[in-house]
Motif scaffolding. Structure first.
Motif, PDB file in Angstrom:
ATOM      1  N   VAL A 192     -29.327  24.967 -50.031  1.00  0.00           N
ATOM      2  CA  VAL A 192     -29.161  25.859 -51.189  1.00  0.00           C
ATOM      3  C   VAL A 192     -29.369  27.314 -50.774  1.00  0.00           C
ATOM      4  CG1 VAL A 192     -30.100  26.517 -53.448  1.00  0.00           C
ATOM      5  CG2 VAL A 192     -29.855  24.096 -52.858  1.00  0.00           C
ATOM      6  N   LEU A 193     -30.464  27.582 -50.054  1.00  0.00           N
ATOM      7  CA  LEU A 193     -30.827  28.964 -49.732  1.00  0.00           C
ATOM      8  C   LEU A 193     -29.929  29.583 -48.667  1.00  0.00           C
ATOM      9  CD1 LEU A 193     -33.306  28.260 -51.463  1.00  0.00           C
ATOM     10  CD2 LEU A 193     -34.689  29.596 -49.870  1.00  0.00           C
ATOM     11  N   GLU A 194     -29.153  28.761 -47.956  1.00  0.00           N
ATOM     12  CA  GLU A 194     -28.225  29.322 -46.977  1.00  0.00           C
ATOM     13  C   GLU A 194     -27.106  30.110 -47.641  1.00  0.00           C
ATOM     14  OE1 GLU A 194     -27.190  25.937 -44.592  1.00  0.00           O
ATOM     15  OE2 GLU A 194     -28.531  26.552 -42.955  1.00  0.00           O
ATOM     16  N   ASP A 195     -26.850  29.833 -48.913  1.00  0.00           N
ATOM     17  CA  ASP A 195     -25.962  30.678 -49.714  1.00  0.00           C
ATOM     18  C   ASP A 195     -26.780  31.891 -50.129  1.00  0.00           C
ATOM     19  OD1 ASP A 195     -24.760  31.910 -52.034  1.00  0.00           O
ATOM     20  OD2 ASP A 195     -23.467  30.162 -52.238  1.00  0.00           O
ATOM     21  N   THR A 196     -26.465  33.052 -49.559  1.00  0.00           N
ATOM     22  CA  THR A 196     -27.302  34.242 -49.737  1.00  0.00           C
ATOM     23  C   THR A 196     -27.519  34.587 -51.205  1.00  0.00           C
ATOM     24  OG1 THR A 196     -26.462  35.116 -47.646  1.00  0.00           O
ATOM     25  CG2 THR A 196     -27.574  36.668 -49.105  1.00  0.00           C
ATOM     26  N   ALA A 197     -26.457  34.561 -52.000  1.00  0.00           N
ATOM     27  CA  ALA A 197     -26.575  34.922 -53.415  1.00  0.00           C
ATOM     28  C   ALA A 197     -27.471  33.933 -54.156  1.00  0.00           C
ATOM     29  CB  ALA A 197     -25.195  34.976 -54.057  1.00  0.00           C
ATOM     30  N   LYS A 198     -27.263  32.634 -53.890  1.00  0.00           N
ATOM     31  CA  LYS A 198     -28.091  31.622 -54.551  1.00  0.00           C
ATOM     32  C   LYS A 198     -29.548  31.736 -54.110  1.00  0.00           C
ATOM     33  CE  LYS A 198     -24.520  28.107 -55.358  1.00  0.00           C
ATOM     34  NZ  LYS A 198     -24.023  26.750 -54.974  1.00  0.00           N
ATOM     35  N   GLY A 199     -29.753  31.958 -52.812  1.00  0.00           N
ATOM     36  CA  GLY A 199     -31.109  32.073 -52.295  1.00  0.00           C
ATOM     37  C   GLY A 199     -31.856  33.225 -52.936  1.00  0.00           C
ATOM     38  N   ARG A 200     -31.177  34.359 -53.074  1.00  0.00           N
ATOM     39  CA  ARG A 200     -31.797  35.520 -53.703  1.00  0.00           C
ATOM     40  C   ARG A 200     -32.190  35.211 -55.143  1.00  0.00           C
ATOM     41  NH1 ARG A 200     -30.798  40.083 -56.795  1.00  0.00           N
ATOM     42  NH2 ARG A 200     -31.654  42.031 -55.961  1.00  0.00           N
ATOM     43  N   LYS A 201     -31.295  34.539 -55.850  1.00  0.00           N
ATOM     44  CA  LYS A 201     -31.557  34.216 -57.253  1.00  0.00           C
ATOM     45  C   LYS A 201     -32.716  33.241 -57.396  1.00  0.00           C
ATOM     46  CE  LYS A 201     -29.119  32.971 -61.499  1.00  0.00           C
ATOM     47  NZ  LYS A 201     -27.806  32.556 -62.090  1.00  0.00           N
ATOM     48  N   VAL A 202     -32.794  32.275 -56.464  1.00  0.00           N
ATOM     49  CA  VAL A 202     -33.854  31.259 -56.533  1.00  0.00           C
ATOM     50  C   VAL A 202     -35.239  31.885 -56.388  1.00  0.00           C
ATOM     51  CG1 VAL A 202     -34.866  29.294 -55.314  1.00  0.00           C
ATOM     52  CG2 VAL A 202     -32.423  29.305 -55.831  1.00  0.00           C
TER      53      VAL A 202
END
Length: 573
Positions: A329-339
């Motif tokens: 999940v966190l390897e997707d930069t945008a998703k990781g930032r949001k998490v």
């Protein structure tokens, strides 16, 4: 509250209200000298700013709602269909997994109905107030202070510190010509509202110029055109900016004469951590929160997400459960930032580790995991709890000094509470803040409708040490960001400014005055932290409770020069 022919009208003018609202715990409200003259000046300046409804935004909003258009965050007028109950025979033929899935789908539908009902009610309340205020050329918002000295509008439903709908609908009643730099700041506002606020300021201005044709198209035909404006992070605020940019640019070289009514908000960069980093003179925190003058904007959320990825990768090699799923999940930069964002934002304001796990679960981040639909509820909580541990560790690597300052404040508060000594401190705008979470007394009252339980603070039963400790650091930081706002408003008022739109860590004035705002808020911040507040706080608290530890037992003060804030474009932008 409205203003007609020099006579005020409205409930907040007619009914006496407390300047400081405290709730069940009195805190600073128990001290008649808690509020400084500086804070009262700010309170008056904010309340004396006339505002009005942005008629063009209101017309679009109202038309979209009446047409049943679910755009730009408008709630649906219709509830989702709840899956029906199964007949006994059909239910018995289902597997346990199928039964669980069916019950979960019914539960989710009912929860969505509740959520929609609440969203719909809130939206319609705002629309109703806006419709009434639209008939008035101007209205005023009275403000109050909480016990930490923070400023809030008394109006609860519809106000300038509200969501994007509120901010898009409210503008200054008094307009000001853009002048030589106003169009630049109006363009920066457009980029910020759309979600391009990570770019350098000049690149935000250029972004708006590059999209000017689309902006004008949105202004000319917001509902029957491309509706590109609905893709913005803050669509209603962006639409309001589109309208002004359309009118201003149509004047060509005479755009300097265009009379603007919009506030240009400059937002702090994770403001709670900015204050903690400045207080500790921490160069690592200063860099991460844009106190340092650098060519590129730092993003602390990306930094924490990157640290979390390193921890997850290490855990994978050790076979730790959930590490591989979360890393995916966190390897997707945008998703990781949001998490990680909410955990980072709420850390300086006292979120507990359990609170972070709850955020991850209730904000829906667990749904991003592969195999989510097959996971049991305990497994979902276990996954959230594991990532919570990872984020806490990542935060310790990224903002170590800030967490050490918080730990010292909390330790002092708890030791003082053990001796029944409230936590008291003076803020940079001279408020005298008291934090006193006394234990509560329970009493029962018999009424015609049955027995009711009443709670009230009981100073004779002493302070609650745990509550004093947990709340101390966030309350102190809130009081300091309020002091920064207050000093900025007062300095601008001394310079002749009279229109303000302020939201804790987001300061707004007219476009033509934004350069002055940007400089003033930096000067006030630097002036605040020219004082060694760790020494000042220790001296104050040691006088009341000599047994408290010195801050140097928790951290060493760094070598960051706070004056560098004066040259930082991204401190507030």
């Amino acid at each position: 509250m409205t203003h007609v022919s020099k006579d005020f009208d409205g409930g907040y003018y007619m009914i006496q209200e407390d300047i400081m609202r405290c709730g069940i715990f009195k805190h600073s409200g128990s001290n008649p000298n808690a509020i400084s003259d500086d804070a009262l000046r700010t309170l008056n300046a904010l309340g004396a700013t006339p505002k009005r409804i942005n008629q063009r935004v209101f017309a679009v909003l109202n038309e979209a709602w009446m047409a049943g258009d679910q755009i730009a965050g408008l709630p649906s007028a219709h509830d989702p269909v709840v899956p029906g109950r199964k007949e006994d025979e059909e239910w018995e033929d289902m597997s346990k997994d199928e039964q669980s899935e069916h019950k979960a789908s019914r539960e989710e539908a009912h929860m969505e109905i509740v959520r929609l009902g609440s969203s719909r009610k809130q939206f319609l309340d705002k629309l109703s107030v806006a419709r009434e205020m639209a008939d008035h050329p101007e209205f005023y918002e009275p403000f109050f202070l909480d016990f930490r000295g923070r400023f809030y509008p008394m109006c609860e439903t519809f106000h300038s510190q509200g969501d994007d709908v509120c901010k898009g609908l409210i503008e200054f009643a008094r307009g000001k010509p853009l002048g030589s730099r106003g169009l630049y700041w109006l363009a920066v506002r457009a980029a910020n509202c759309f979600g391009e606020d990570k770019l350098p300021l000049d690149e935000r201005y250029q972004w708006t110029l590059d999209h000017l044709d689309q902006i004008i198209e949105c202004a000319m035909d917001p509902l029957d055109g491309s509706r590109w404006w609905t893709q913005a992070d803050e669509p209603w605020g962006f639409l309001a900016t589109c309208f002004e940019l359309d009118e201003a640019t149509a004047l060509g070289d005479r755009s300097v004469e265009y009379v603007s009514h919009l506030a240009i908000p400059l937002d702090g960069s994770c403001n709670g951590l900015q204050h903690l980093s400045a207080m500790s003179k921490d160069p690592v925190g200063a860099k991460a929160t844009n106190l340092m003058a650098r060519a590129q904007r730092e993003d602390i959320y990306l930094e924490v997400a990157a640290s979390a990825r390193r921890i997850l990768a290490s855990d994978i090699t050790n076979g730790v459960e959930w590490s591989a799923q979360w890393l995916a999940v966190l390897e997707d930069t945008a998703k990781g930032r949001k998490v990680v964002k909410r955990a980072v934002m709420t850390t300086p304001y006292g979120v507990t580790e359990r609170g972070i796990a709850t955020q991850l679960y209730k904000d829906g981040h667990v749904k991003l995991l592969a195999g989510y639909k097959e996971m049991t509820k305990p497994e979902k909580w276990a996954a959230a709890s594991y990532l919570k541990d990872v984020i806490v560790k990542a935060l310790s690597e990224t903002i170590a000094a800030a967490k050490q300052v918080m730990a010292w404040i909390q330790t002092c508060a708890e030791k003082m509470a053990d001796q029944n000594v409230p936590l008291v401190w003076k803020t940079p705008n001279n408020n005298l803040i008291t934090q006193s979470y006394f234990n509560l007394a329970r009493s029962k009252v018999k009424t015609l409708y049955g027995e009711q339980v009443l709670w009230s603070e009981d100073p004779l039963s002493g302070l609650n040490p745990k509550k004093q400790a947990l709340a101390s650091a966030p309350n102190l930081i809130h009081s300091f960001d309020a002091a920064h706002l207050s000093r900025t408003v007062n300095a601008l008022a001394d310079a002749g400014n009279s229109d303000f739109l302020m939201i804790h860590d987001s300061f707004g004035v007219h476009a033509c005055d934004t350069d002055q705002l940007a400089l003033t808020l930096r000067k006030e911040f630097v002036d605040i932290y020219s004082t060694n507040w760790l020494d000042t706080l220790h001296e104050t608290w040691a006088e009341a409770c000599p047994s408290i530890p010195h801050w140097k037992e928790f951290l060493g003060q760094g070598d960051f020069d706070v004056a560098e804030v004066l040259r930082s474009d991204f401190f507030f932008s």
